[in-house]
Design a protein around this motif. Sequence first.
Motif, PDB file in Angstrom:
ATOM      1  N   ARG A 172      -0.615 -14.950   7.723  1.00 13.79           N
ATOM      2  CA  ARG A 172      -2.048 -15.082   7.986  1.00 13.79           C
ATOM      3  C   ARG A 172      -2.721 -15.950   6.921  1.00 13.79           C
ATOM      4  NH1 ARG A 172      -5.655 -15.334  11.748  1.00 13.79           N
ATOM      5  NH2 ARG A 172      -4.742 -13.505  12.766  1.00 13.79           N
ATOM      6  N   ALA A 175      -1.919 -19.504   7.748  1.00 11.63           N
ATOM      7  CA  ALA A 175      -2.593 -19.976   8.957  1.00 11.63           C
ATOM      8  C   ALA A 175      -4.101 -20.097   8.781  1.00 11.63           C
ATOM      9  CB  ALA A 175      -2.285 -19.031  10.127  1.00 11.63           C
ATOM     10  N   SER A 176      -4.672 -19.352   7.851  1.00 12.30           N
ATOM     11  CA  SER A 176      -6.133 -19.330   7.668  1.00 12.30           C
ATOM     12  C   SER A 176      -6.532 -19.857   6.299  1.00 12.30           C
ATOM     13  CB  SER A 176      -6.659 -17.902   7.862  1.00 12.30           C
ATOM     14  OG  SER A 176      -6.250 -17.351   9.094  1.00 12.30           O
ATOM     15  N   SER A 177      -5.786 -20.802   5.776  1.00 16.35           N
ATOM     16  CA  SER A 177      -6.051 -21.290   4.415  1.00 16.35           C
ATOM     17  C   SER A 177      -7.427 -21.937   4.299  1.00 16.35           C
ATOM     18  CB  SER A 177      -4.960 -22.275   3.993  1.00 16.35           C
ATOM     19  OG  SER A 177      -4.874 -23.354   4.916  1.00 16.35           O
ATOM     20  N   VAL A 179     -10.196 -21.228   6.039  1.00 17.12           N
ATOM     21  CA  VAL A 179     -11.223 -20.178   6.038  1.00 17.12           C
ATOM     22  C   VAL A 179     -11.238 -19.435   4.710  1.00 17.12           C
ATOM     23  CG1 VAL A 179     -11.937 -18.026   7.152  1.00 17.12           C
ATOM     24  CG2 VAL A 179     -11.093 -19.919   8.535  1.00 17.12           C
ATOM     25  N   LEU A 180     -10.067 -19.121   4.203  1.00 18.49           N
ATOM     26  CA  LEU A 180      -9.978 -18.410   2.933  1.00 18.49           C
ATOM     27  C   LEU A 180     -10.514 -19.251   1.782  1.00 18.49           C
ATOM     28  CD1 LEU A 180      -6.442 -16.824   3.400  1.00 18.49           C
ATOM     29  CD2 LEU A 180      -8.607 -15.607   3.396  1.00 18.49           C
ATOM     30  N   ASP A 183     -14.242 -19.084   1.869  1.00 17.47           N
ATOM     31  CA  ASP A 183     -14.708 -17.784   1.381  1.00 17.47           C
ATOM     32  C   ASP A 183     -14.622 -17.693  -0.136  1.00 17.47           C
ATOM     33  OD1 ASP A 183     -15.179 -17.029   3.976  1.00 17.47           O
ATOM     34  OD2 ASP A 183     -13.283 -15.938   4.200  1.00 17.47           O
ATOM     35  N   ARG A 335     -16.227 -11.673   5.431  1.00 17.11           N
ATOM     36  CA  ARG A 335     -15.022 -11.778   6.245  1.00 17.11           C
ATOM     37  C   ARG A 335     -14.350 -10.419   6.396  1.00 17.11           C
ATOM     38  NH1 ARG A 335     -15.167 -15.987   8.876  1.00 17.11           N
ATOM     39  NH2 ARG A 335     -15.542 -17.160   6.954  1.00 17.11           N
ATOM     40  N   GLU A 339     -13.910  -8.827  10.088  1.00 17.68           N
ATOM     41  CA  GLU A 339     -12.569  -8.717  10.658  1.00 17.68           C
ATOM     42  C   GLU A 339     -12.143  -7.267  10.846  1.00 17.68           C
ATOM     43  OE1 GLU A 339     -11.134 -11.216  11.899  1.00 17.68           O
ATOM     44  OE2 GLU A 339     -12.504 -12.718  11.069  1.00 17.68           O
ATOM     45  N   ASN A 344      -8.773  -7.146  13.156  1.00 11.42           N
ATOM     46  CA  ASN A 344      -7.831  -8.133  12.605  1.00 11.42           C
ATOM     47  C   ASN A 344      -7.446  -7.697  11.189  1.00 11.42           C
ATOM     48  OD1 ASN A 344      -7.952  -9.727  14.925  1.00 11.42           O
ATOM     49  ND2 ASN A 344      -9.699 -10.898  14.151  1.00 11.42           N
ATOM     50  N   MET A 347      -5.949 -10.166   8.604  1.00  9.56           N
ATOM     51  CA  MET A 347      -6.919 -11.037   7.936  1.00  9.56           C
ATOM     52  C   MET A 347      -7.629 -10.301   6.810  1.00  9.56           C
ATOM     53  SD  MET A 347      -7.985 -14.078   7.826  1.00  9.56           S
ATOM     54  CE  MET A 347      -9.322 -15.084   7.211  1.00  9.56           C
ATOM     55  N   GLU A 351      -7.582 -11.407   2.860  1.00 12.41           N
ATOM     56  CA  GLU A 351      -8.733 -11.524   1.955  1.00 12.41           C
ATOM     57  C   GLU A 351      -8.534 -10.672   0.705  1.00 12.41           C
ATOM     58  OE1 GLU A 351     -11.372 -13.360   1.967  1.00 12.41           O
ATOM     59  OE2 GLU A 351     -11.492 -14.186   3.983  1.00 12.41           O
TER      60      GLU A 351
END
Length: 383
Positions: A172, A175-177, A179-180, A183, A335, A339, A344, A347, A351
Amino acid sequence: MSASPAISPSTLPRSLLPWQIALALLAVVAGLALQSGGVAGEGPANIWAALGLVALAAAGAWALAGRPLPEAAILFLGAHGAAWLLLSGIAGHEGQARASFYLALGGAWLLAWRCVTVLSLEKPASLSGRRMLGLLIPVIFGAWVLILWEAVVRGAGIPFLLLPPPSAIAARIAASSAVLAADVRQTVFKAVVAGYIIGCAAGFVAAIAADRFVFLRRGLLPIGNMAAALPIIGVAPIMVMWFGFDWPSKAAVVVIMTFFPMLVNTVVGLSASGHMERDLMRTYASGYWPTLFKLRLPAAMPFIFNALKINSTLALIGAIVAEFFGTPVVGMGFRISTEVGRMNIDMVWAEIAVAALAGTLFYGAVALAERAVTFWHPSIRGG
């Protein structure tokens, strides 16, 4: 009478079998017996290979007793090789692990425990060797926390909705670098950094003022104590109303959380210098400010850095919690709260992992600055 020579751990007789090795061999024997009684083809793969590798590594480590580095090397390879075999074999067989799987896992864990024990007894002569050893031991320890987490979650078939394994969390994060990263930029580089600097600076200045004027010391410390006792969940909505939904309101919460630790530690540190040193400064006709800058502040540096290290973690916690009560559509706290509502959970754990990493790096940076500034202190020279 002559004193008997000291016995170091590396000179103990080979016949003394370390208890970790003994328990690992017992786990292998029990695992082989249980695996032999099972139905062929059922459950995870590679258990036979993992049990055999644990046995070989345990026997090799016993044979190399008295030679710490080769013993630690074979323990390291055996423990992590067996763990890799078990984790690769459980993939696709979640929830089907039997007792032999956990016995093999326990044997590998005992080998890693013995490896860390052997490495902890080593005292390298070179500085680079000590630093490498000081890094390797916590890395092995942390790796086995993740290995056990992964193996238990997959072996017991725990739903990923309740507790995702580290591999799912890492996927995760990858895949969500983007978005992270956004944040982290909002929470850490805006709210945390600004609030940390302002709060620590305000606490430091207030401590100097309280040290200089007695009436401030008697009146300010109780007020600071009261401010430290304010609950974040009560203060955060008020800060949002005062400073808006963006990062300044979160920075204000961080200021409140970091002010009191810096105030108290600095006030205590300013009285850490001895009477003899202060009497010497008085014989030189030094006033308050020369004594402060040349004697009392240097003596207070360990206390000031102690407050900075405490605040490095408090600041991140305060900013994340404050984002639960109103923020733009970005931020670590936003986030997490969003989530969780969407279920989720991977996710959410991503975080949490990124926040833990950011807090660790922040703390480490402050600790490195402490070593550079207070290199003269006995705790630094001896460490």
